[in-house]
Structures are given as C-alpha cells and as structure tokens.
Design an enzyme around this catalytic site. Structure first.
Site, mmCIF file in Angstrom:
data_model
loop_
_atom_site.group_PDB
_atom_site.id
_atom_site.type_symbol
_atom_site.label_atom_id
_atom_site.label_comp_id
_atom_site.label_asym_id
_atom_site.label_seq_id
_atom_site.Cartn_x
_atom_site.Cartn_y
_atom_site.Cartn_z
ATOM 1 N N LYS A 50 34.649 65.325 27.774
ATOM 2 C CA LYS A 50 33.983 65.986 28.866
ATOM 3 C C LYS A 50 33.450 64.972 29.878
ATOM 4 O O LYS A 50 33.066 65.327 30.995
ATOM 5 C CB LYS A 50 32.784 66.788 28.310
ATOM 6 C CG LYS A 50 33.156 67.827 27.285
ATOM 7 C CD LYS A 50 31.890 68.417 26.657
ATOM 8 C CE LYS A 50 32.215 69.243 25.439
ATOM 9 N NZ LYS A 50 30.991 69.622 24.704
ATOM 10 N N ASP A 107 35.715 58.201 32.296
ATOM 11 C CA ASP A 107 34.337 57.873 32.644
ATOM 12 C C ASP A 107 34.044 56.396 32.413
ATOM 13 O O ASP A 107 33.522 55.711 33.279
ATOM 14 C CB ASP A 107 33.348 58.757 31.857
ATOM 15 C CG ASP A 107 33.622 58.785 30.356
ATOM 16 O OD1 ASP A 107 34.532 58.077 29.870
ATOM 17 O OD2 ASP A 107 32.924 59.541 29.641
ATOM 18 N N ASP A 110 35.528 51.054 27.345
ATOM 19 C CA ASP A 110 34.655 50.271 26.464
ATOM 20 C C ASP A 110 35.551 49.367 25.606
ATOM 21 O O ASP A 110 36.013 48.331 26.069
ATOM 22 C CB ASP A 110 33.813 51.254 25.645
ATOM 23 C CG ASP A 110 32.774 50.597 24.758
ATOM 24 O OD1 ASP A 110 32.393 49.450 25.024
ATOM 25 O OD2 ASP A 110 32.332 51.228 23.789
ATOM 26 N N LYS A 138 33.084 48.252 30.655
ATOM 27 C CA LYS A 138 32.330 47.265 29.860
ATOM 28 C C LYS A 138 33.325 46.201 29.406
ATOM 29 O O LYS A 138 33.818 46.235 28.283
ATOM 30 C CB LYS A 138 31.743 47.934 28.615
ATOM 31 C CG LYS A 138 30.520 48.768 28.835
ATOM 32 C CD LYS A 138 29.977 49.186 27.473
ATOM 33 C CE LYS A 138 29.061 50.367 27.566
ATOM 34 N NZ LYS A 138 28.749 50.930 26.246
ATOM 35 N N PHE A 159 24.292 50.945 26.360
ATOM 36 C CA PHE A 159 24.725 52.334 26.204
ATOM 37 C C PHE A 159 24.159 53.146 27.366
ATOM 38 O O PHE A 159 22.946 53.208 27.555
ATOM 39 C CB PHE A 159 24.275 52.916 24.864
ATOM 40 C CG PHE A 159 24.974 54.210 24.567
ATOM 41 C CD1 PHE A 159 26.244 54.216 24.006
ATOM 42 C CD2 PHE A 159 24.388 55.423 24.880
ATOM 43 C CE1 PHE A 159 26.919 55.413 23.758
ATOM 44 C CE2 PHE A 159 25.048 56.630 24.634
ATOM 45 C CZ PHE A 159 26.311 56.609 24.070
ATOM 46 N N ASP A 166 27.249 61.319 27.952
ATOM 47 C CA ASP A 166 26.242 61.950 27.094
ATOM 48 C C ASP A 166 25.774 61.024 25.976
ATOM 49 O O ASP A 166 26.370 59.986 25.695
ATOM 50 C CB ASP A 166 26.842 63.199 26.431
ATOM 51 C CG ASP A 166 27.817 62.839 25.312
ATOM 52 O OD1 ASP A 166 28.657 61.946 25.516
ATOM 53 O OD2 ASP A 166 27.717 63.426 24.219
HETATM 54 P P1 5GP Z 1 36.630 53.202 24.064
HETATM 55 O O1 5GP Z 1 37.755 53.851 23.323
HETATM 56 O O2 5GP Z 1 37.064 52.479 25.306
HETATM 57 O O3 5GP Z 1 35.810 52.321 23.156
HETATM 58 O O4 5GP Z 1 35.601 54.323 24.423
HETATM 59 C C1 5GP Z 1 35.743 55.185 25.470
HETATM 60 C C2 5GP Z 1 34.815 56.352 25.278
HETATM 61 O O5 5GP Z 1 33.645 55.975 24.543
HETATM 62 C C3 5GP Z 1 34.306 56.869 26.592
HETATM 63 O O6 5GP Z 1 35.161 57.837 27.134
HETATM 64 C C4 5GP Z 1 32.957 57.436 26.195
HETATM 65 O O7 5GP Z 1 33.140 58.750 25.718
HETATM 66 C C5 5GP Z 1 32.497 56.583 25.053
HETATM 67 N N1 5GP Z 1 31.557 55.525 25.487
HETATM 68 C C6 5GP Z 1 31.750 54.200 25.502
HETATM 69 N N2 5GP Z 1 30.671 53.547 25.956
HETATM 70 C C7 5GP Z 1 29.757 54.499 26.239
HETATM 71 C C8 5GP Z 1 28.423 54.467 26.774
HETATM 72 O O8 5GP Z 1 27.822 53.422 27.092
HETATM 73 N N3 5GP Z 1 27.813 55.670 26.925
HETATM 74 C C9 5GP Z 1 28.407 56.848 26.599
HETATM 75 N N4 5GP Z 1 27.710 57.955 26.804
HETATM 76 N N5 5GP Z 1 29.660 56.914 26.095
HETATM 77 C C10 5GP Z 1 30.323 55.748 25.928
#
Ligand code: 5GP
Length: 186
Positions: A50, A107, A110, A138, A159, A166
C-alpha cells in the site's frame, strides 16, 4: 471554530525528515524528468501497495503523459520493521504489460530485495521498457544490486513513516515523512 488538525495526535512528537513542501517540489521534478524520457509515449504506472499509493497519486498528476495505473501487492515486512528477505506476491496486475512502457512506482528502496523480485517478475512478461521510480532510497542498506532509474530522496538508515509509509498500518496518512525512533519498541 477549532483550528484544523494537521497531524494526528500520535505523531506530533515524531521528527520530520522531509516536509510536505519538499516532497511536492521533488515530485514535480521527477514528473518532468519522466515525461521527458517518455515524451510522446504512453506509460503504465505500476504502484506497489500500500506504501506507494499516495506517491503514485501525486506523481501521476505531475506527469503530462498518456498514463494509466495498475497495482501489485507483496508481503515484505509483515508486522516486523525489517525485511525478512522473503517476498510473496499477494496481488498481481490486472493489465497485460507485454510491449508496454512500464514504470514501477515504489515508496522506498531499502535492501532492494522486494524490487529485485518484482523487476524479475515483470521483465519475464516482456514489457517494451521497464523503469523504476522510488521516492526514498536507503542506499547504505542495499543487499541486492538494484538501482532505481529515478529517486526522490536518498535518506539515512532510519525507519520512516508518513506519506504512505506505515508502521503496523499506522501513520500512512501523515503529510510529512517522519522518523519513528524505535519501531520495535513502539
Ligand atoms: P526492501 O525489500 O528494499 O528491503 O524493502 C522495501 C519495503 O520495505 C518498502 O516497500 C517498505 O514497505 C518497507 N520499508 C523499508 N524501509 C522502510 C522504512 O523506513 N519505513 C517503512 N515504513 N517501511 C520501510
């Protein structure tokens, strides 16, 4: 008459990392850059639910292009605040993307595990072009060699919540992007 409430009470103490005005200005720039690259072509925006819903809604209105939308949902963090590395597809696209220009709208980038999975999935469906836009990046947390074609803001390893992001389904409706100091401790 009471003053309008702009921040839900639970979020008033959270430090602002990126204020709404900077988000809005950066989205105008992203829209202009994307519109230049896809000038004269149509574009399918694929939002990842979302978290990217609010970003997609604003970005779409900054794009002077023939654009349509579709959405996917994946499970990433579940109820924890860090990636498990396991990505599960919860909702697939309604549209066929073969031969189309697709912009994956995320969004936050990470570890990169979610986007690496989604990019592979969509590339197998033979789009004409597949590009990625991430509002936040990030960079220091990357585990998968993936980069977005368009990035709103590079941010430190904190975070963040708000503007669609969220923590356990809360804070998505904050207009600014804020730092949640200790997600696991609440
Ligand atoms: P990745 O697979 O790149 O580690 O993570 C991507 C997803 O992790 C994003 O779409 C998000 O849902 C969540 N995420 C990663 N970092 C954050 C953060 O700092 N805050 C929030 N709310 N969600 C995060």
């Amino acid at each position: 008459m009471a003053a309008p409430v702009t921040v839900p009470p639970a979020a008033t103490g959270l430090e602002i990392l990126i204020p709404r005005q900077r988000i809005a200005a950066r989205i105008e720039e992203l829209g202009a850059a994307i519109a230049r690259d896809f000038a004269g072509q149509s574009l399918l925006l694929v939002g990842i639910l979302k978290g990217a819903a609010i970003f997609l809604a604003d970005l779409a209105r900054a794009l002077p292009l023939d654009a349509s939308f579709d959405f996917m949902a994946v499970s990433s963090y579940g109820r924890s605040s860090r990636s498990s590395g396991v990505v599960r597809l919860l909702k697939d696209l309604n549209e066929d993307i073969a031969g189309r220009n697709v912009l994956l709208v995320e969004d936050i980038l990470d570890t990169g595990l979610t986007l690496a999975y989604l990019r592979g999935l969509l590339e197998d469906r033979s789009p004409q072009q597949l590009k990625i836009v991430a509002l936040l990046d990030k960079v220091s947390r990357r585990q998968s060699p993936i980069r977005a074609d368009y990035v709103g803001f590079e941010i430190p390893d904190r975070f963040v919540v708000g503007y669609g992001l969220d923590y356990q389904e809360r804070y998505r409706n904050l207009a600014d992007i804020r730092i949640l100091p200790d997600p696991s401790g609440k």
